[in-house]
Scaffold this motif. Structure first.
Motif, PDB file in Angstrom:
ATOM      1  N   LEU A 118      26.318  27.620   0.788  1.00 58.35           N
ATOM      2  CA  LEU A 118      27.611  26.960   0.729  1.00 58.35           C
ATOM      3  C   LEU A 118      27.429  25.591   0.105  1.00 58.35           C
ATOM      4  O   LEU A 118      26.473  24.883   0.430  1.00 58.35           O
ATOM      5  CB  LEU A 118      28.181  26.745   2.132  1.00 58.35           C
ATOM      6  CG  LEU A 118      28.855  27.887   2.851  1.00 58.35           C
ATOM      7  CD1 LEU A 118      29.418  27.371   4.170  1.00 58.35           C
ATOM      8  CD2 LEU A 118      29.959  28.508   2.019  1.00 58.35           C
ATOM      9  N   ARG A 149      26.990  33.666  -3.578  1.00 57.59           N
ATOM     10  CA  ARG A 149      26.009  34.693  -3.234  1.00 57.59           C
ATOM     11  C   ARG A 149      25.097  34.831  -4.429  1.00 57.59           C
ATOM     12  O   ARG A 149      25.558  34.878  -5.569  1.00 57.59           O
ATOM     13  CB  ARG A 149      26.703  36.021  -2.910  1.00 57.59           C
ATOM     14  CG  ARG A 149      27.422  36.014  -1.554  1.00 57.59           C
ATOM     15  CD  ARG A 149      27.641  37.434  -1.039  1.00 57.59           C
ATOM     16  NE  ARG A 149      28.189  38.280  -2.062  1.00 57.59           N
ATOM     17  CZ  ARG A 149      27.536  39.295  -2.639  1.00 57.59           C
ATOM     18  NH1 ARG A 149      26.317  39.620  -2.266  1.00 57.59           N
ATOM     19  NH2 ARG A 149      28.117  40.004  -3.573  1.00 57.59           N
ATOM     20  N   TYR A 150      23.788  34.891  -4.161  1.00 57.51           N
ATOM     21  CA  TYR A 150      22.843  34.958  -5.265  1.00 57.51           C
ATOM     22  C   TYR A 150      21.781  36.003  -4.991  1.00 57.51           C
ATOM     23  O   TYR A 150      21.629  36.490  -3.863  1.00 57.51           O
ATOM     24  CB  TYR A 150      22.210  33.574  -5.510  1.00 57.51           C
ATOM     25  CG  TYR A 150      21.360  33.046  -4.359  1.00 57.51           C
ATOM     26  CD1 TYR A 150      21.953  32.390  -3.273  1.00 57.51           C
ATOM     27  CD2 TYR A 150      19.968  33.187  -4.371  1.00 57.51           C
ATOM     28  CE1 TYR A 150      21.173  31.898  -2.222  1.00 57.51           C
ATOM     29  CE2 TYR A 150      19.190  32.696  -3.332  1.00 57.51           C
ATOM     30  CZ  TYR A 150      19.792  32.054  -2.262  1.00 57.51           C
ATOM     31  OH  TYR A 150      19.024  31.573  -1.232  1.00 57.51           O
ATOM     32  N   LEU A 152      31.367  29.283  -1.515  1.00 54.68           N
ATOM     33  CA  LEU A 152      30.279  30.209  -1.207  1.00 54.68           C
ATOM     34  C   LEU A 152      29.704  30.737  -2.514  1.00 54.68           C
ATOM     35  O   LEU A 152      30.447  31.164  -3.394  1.00 54.68           O
ATOM     36  CB  LEU A 152      30.808  31.392  -0.387  1.00 54.68           C
ATOM     37  CG  LEU A 152      29.817  32.536  -0.148  1.00 54.68           C
ATOM     38  CD1 LEU A 152      28.831  32.186   0.954  1.00 54.68           C
ATOM     39  CD2 LEU A 152      30.544  33.824   0.209  1.00 54.68           C
ATOM     40  N   PRO A 168      18.015  36.468  -4.755  1.00 55.69           N
ATOM     41  CA  PRO A 168      16.795  35.643  -4.652  1.00 55.69           C
ATOM     42  C   PRO A 168      15.708  36.093  -5.629  1.00 55.69           C
ATOM     43  O   PRO A 168      14.862  35.275  -6.003  1.00 55.69           O
ATOM     44  CB  PRO A 168      16.348  35.859  -3.203  1.00 55.69           C
ATOM     45  CG  PRO A 168      17.527  36.400  -2.480  1.00 55.69           C
ATOM     46  CD  PRO A 168      18.375  37.102  -3.479  1.00 55.69           C
ATOM     47  N   LEU A 219      23.077  29.863   3.667  1.00 61.58           N
ATOM     48  CA  LEU A 219      23.835  30.717   4.574  1.00 61.58           C
ATOM     49  C   LEU A 219      23.167  32.084   4.475  1.00 61.58           C
ATOM     50  O   LEU A 219      23.465  32.865   3.590  1.00 61.58           O
ATOM     51  CB  LEU A 219      25.300  30.749   4.145  1.00 61.58           C
ATOM     52  CG  LEU A 219      26.283  31.530   5.001  1.00 61.58           C
ATOM     53  CD1 LEU A 219      26.271  31.043   6.442  1.00 61.58           C
ATOM     54  CD2 LEU A 219      27.691  31.428   4.429  1.00 61.58           C
ATOM     55  N   GLU A 233      19.845  34.475   3.600  1.00 63.51           N
ATOM     56  CA  GLU A 233      18.826  34.391   2.558  1.00 63.51           C
ATOM     57  C   GLU A 233      19.356  34.664   1.165  1.00 63.51           C
ATOM     58  O   GLU A 233      18.618  34.551   0.195  1.00 63.51           O
ATOM     59  CB  GLU A 233      17.699  35.368   2.882  1.00 63.51           C
ATOM     60  CG  GLU A 233      18.114  36.818   2.667  1.00 63.51           C
ATOM     61  CD  GLU A 233      17.445  37.757   3.639  1.00 63.51           C
ATOM     62  OE1 GLU A 233      17.727  37.634   4.846  1.00 63.51           O
ATOM     63  OE2 GLU A 233      16.670  38.602   3.191  1.00 63.51           O
ATOM     64  N   SER A 234      20.624  35.036   1.031  1.00 67.82           N
ATOM     65  CA  SER A 234      21.127  35.334  -0.301  1.00 67.82           C
ATOM     66  C   SER A 234      22.511  34.736  -0.532  1.00 67.82           C
ATOM     67  O   SER A 234      23.282  35.240  -1.331  1.00 67.82           O
ATOM     68  CB  SER A 234      21.130  36.844  -0.545  1.00 67.82           C
ATOM     69  OG  SER A 234      21.832  37.498   0.483  1.00 67.82           O
ATOM     70  N   GLU A 275      28.435  36.070  -6.901  1.00 64.00           N
ATOM     71  CA  GLU A 275      29.794  35.926  -6.391  1.00 64.00           C
ATOM     72  C   GLU A 275      30.045  34.464  -6.050  1.00 64.00           C
ATOM     73  O   GLU A 275      29.182  33.803  -5.478  1.00 64.00           O
ATOM     74  CB  GLU A 275      29.991  36.805  -5.131  1.00 64.00           C
ATOM     75  CG  GLU A 275      31.433  36.868  -4.642  1.00 64.00           C
ATOM     76  CD  GLU A 275      31.632  37.924  -3.543  1.00 64.00           C
ATOM     77  OE1 GLU A 275      30.632  38.433  -3.003  1.00 64.00           O
ATOM     78  OE2 GLU A 275      32.807  38.216  -3.236  1.00 64.00           O
ATOM     79  N   VAL A 276      31.210  33.991  -6.440  1.00 68.10           N
ATOM     80  CA  VAL A 276      31.615  32.611  -6.145  1.00 68.10           C
ATOM     81  C   VAL A 276      32.955  32.669  -5.445  1.00 68.10           C
ATOM     82  O   VAL A 276      33.905  33.246  -5.969  1.00 68.10           O
ATOM     83  CB  VAL A 276      31.738  31.780  -7.449  1.00 68.10           C
ATOM     84  CG1 VAL A 276      32.334  30.404  -7.153  1.00 68.10           C
ATOM     85  CG2 VAL A 276      30.393  31.642  -8.137  1.00 68.10           C
ATOM     86  N   VAL A 277      33.038  32.119  -4.245  1.00 67.74           N
ATOM     87  CA  VAL A 277      34.284  32.201  -3.477  1.00 67.74           C
ATOM     88  C   VAL A 277      34.652  30.837  -2.908  1.00 67.74           C
ATOM     89  O   VAL A 277      33.904  30.267  -2.122  1.00 67.74           O
ATOM     90  CB  VAL A 277      34.142  33.178  -2.282  1.00 67.74           C
ATOM     91  CG1 VAL A 277      35.500  33.415  -1.632  1.00 67.74           C
ATOM     92  CG2 VAL A 277      33.515  34.483  -2.708  1.00 67.74           C
TER      93      VAL A 277
END
Lengths: 303, 226
Positions: free
Chosen positions: B24, B67-68, B65, B70, B18, B20-21, B56-58
């Motif tokens: 899902l 978020r990482y 989701l 890269p 989802l 580039e960073s 972040e983990v949602v």
């Protein structure tokens, strides 16, 4: 308080922004932050470090009077006109403000968003860890709203400085690069190819939440309203409404959405898209995730 | 697109980029109890066994989701780590599900669609409210707007589709009903759901820590105020 600034005139949707309120999606809050993050960072770099928050203004500009104290300031983003006590100054620029000074920022030829940053912090509370204004949620910044004439901002010594980053020579033209989106496979192959071949036009229906595009070639005309489970949204997602209207979701996007998303604008190009004025023709180019990562690494290399 | 072998036969999770960073991990393309439960469970596992580079983990209705950064972890590396966690035997995810009692004033000016919903279901207003409040629901996800929660599921016989028309603005505290779920608006929002009542509960306050009171996985009991 090291300085007091009176906002004597402002453009609509002028807000206080910092690097954003990340990590709050589980509460239904997107990160916000500057629409043109590279210009925001460039203003800090020009000062050799800025307070974490700055002012984001829109096309008609901003007028500031220094009521008390003084500070250093930097201007960046797009191409506006500016003057200090009625004497024209450059764009972008850095300089000093002292009591009684009048800084005028007026419309210019390029861009939708400009930035005024200081070597000081702005005296406003942290809301959920950030001073960024989220207009959709009505939180952060100056009482959760856009700045208005008559507002007074206090400047204080910042606890830490945002070093920012000098602008890398960004592609000023060329297609906006995208990754295929979460629901790209829900669109037929001919829509994929037409999406990359045809031009779209930026409309005046744009704000910090999203930018509506005109689709003169009717690429999405036949898109039927798909029924999808609402799922997480990221800035840059291009969603297609039930009537075929494409919208690029921007920094104050809603946390989740149920419209199909064909593509996501890569971080390196989202700032550029934010600065495109209504009427600008835009084309999209698909890139690989590896390529997008390479570009973002280049951007962050000198941080 | 990377299919990972889930141990749950009901769900074949997909790892989908989802932007580039973020990515899902999606446990279904339609909303079901199994997909929601799998998503909440996996979000909990990611909390217990954090992956370096994930910021972040949602949990969402049917996905999680991540978020990482890269620069710290590449997509393929991350997808590999996720595949391992999806198949890992984690006995007790130990989610602390709290129960909340939500008092609702049903019907009236603040619940204008209640008569219509009851009629569609062939129930009196009172019988609908009783049926609505009979089962304990689960918070399926927070989404759409600050502190907005989806709660489900009601039994099949209480399912109604959304309204044909969207109301441009309903008040914070509105209790909404559609698609086998009850949702609670924490801020003023537009909605195409049926507005059946109003609660004093405000599930979002930016100045509170944490800013929301209800979280995905918690259970909810609705009570009618008199």
């Amino acid at each position: 308080m090291t300085a007091k600034l009176l906002v004597s005139n402002t453009s609509p949707l002028t807000t206080v922004q910092d690097l954003g309120r990340s990590g709050m999606l589980r509460h239904g809050i997107s990160a916000s932050g500057p629409m043109d993050s590279q210009a925001f960072a460039a203003a800090a770099a020009a000062l050799g470090g800025a307070g974490p928050a700055g002012i984001e203004f829109t096309t008609s500009g901003l007028d500031i009077e220094v009521v008390a104290g003084g500070c250093r300031f930097a201007l960046a983003g797009g191409q506006f006109t500016a003057s200090l006590n009625d004497v024209a100054i450059a764009w972008p620029d850095v300089g000093d403000l002292q009591q009684g000074d009048r800084l005028h920022i007026g419309p210019g030829p390029v861009g939708n968003y400009g930035y005024l940053r200081f070597d000081k912090g702005i005296h406003l509370p942290l809301v959920m860890g950030s001073q960024a204004t989220n207009l959709r949620a009505g939180i952060g910044g100056f009482a959760g709203r856009a700045l208005a004439a008559g507002d007074i901002l206090g400047l204080i010594e910042p606890e830490q400085l945002d070093p920012g980053q000098q602008a890398v020579a960004a592609a000023s033209a060329g297609p906006i690069r995208v990754l295929w989106g979460l629901h790209a496979d829900a669109f037929p192959p001919e829509v994929h190819s037409r999406f990359l071949q045809k031009e779209f036009v930026i409309t005046s229906r744009m704000d910090r939440m999203g930018v509506r595009l005109d689709d003169p070639e009717g690429v999405f005309r036949a898109s039927s309203g798909l029924s999808l489970v609402s799922d997480a949204v990221v800035a840059g997602d291009i969603q297609i409404l039930g009537d075929g209207t494409p919208i690029v979701l921007m920094r104050d996007h809603q946390p989740t959405g149920g419209y199909p998303r064909i593509a996501t604008v890569i971080g390196s190009d989202l700032d550029r898209l934010a600065q495109m004025r209504p009427g600008t023709h835009v084309r999209f180019e698909s890139v690989s995730l590896v390529h997008a990562h390479r570009l973002s690494t280049l951007r962050s290399a000198s941080r | 697109m990377f299919a990972a072998d889930g141990s749950d036969p009901a769900a074949k999770p997909l790892v989908l980029p989802l932007g580039e960073s973020a990515l899902l991990v999606r446990f279904g393309s339609t909303l079901s109890q199994a997909a929601n439960t799998a998503a909440l469970r996996f979000a909990r596992i990611l909390e217990l066994r954090p992956i370096a580079g994930v910021v972040e983990v949602v949990p969402n209705l049917v996905s999680v989701l991540l978020r990482y950064e890269p620069q710290r972890i590449g997509f393929h590396h991350l997808a590999g780590e996720i595949g391992l966690l999806l198949t890992a035997a984690v006995d007790d995810v130990g989610a602390e599900a709290r129960n909340h009692i939500v008092k609702v004033a049903f019907g009236g000016e603040a619940g204008p669609d209640l008569p219509d919903v009851a009629e569609r279901l062939g129930l009196s207003a009172g019988a609908f409210v009783a049926a609505h409040n009979a089962s304990r629901l689960r918070v399926l996800a927070t989404g759409f707007a600050p502190g907005f929660v989806y709660c489900g599921f009601h039994p099949e016989r209480l399912h109604v589709p959304r309204r044909a028309e969207v109301r441009p603005r309903v008040a914070a505290g509105s209790v909404l009903f559609a698609a086998g779920q009850t949702a609670i608006a924490a801020t003023d929002i537009p909605t195409g759901w049926h507005v059946i009542g109003h609660t004093q509960l405000r599930n979002f306050d930016a100045l509170r820590d944490p800013p929301t009171l209800l979280q995905a996985g918690d259970t909810i009991e609705f009570e009618a105020t008199t």
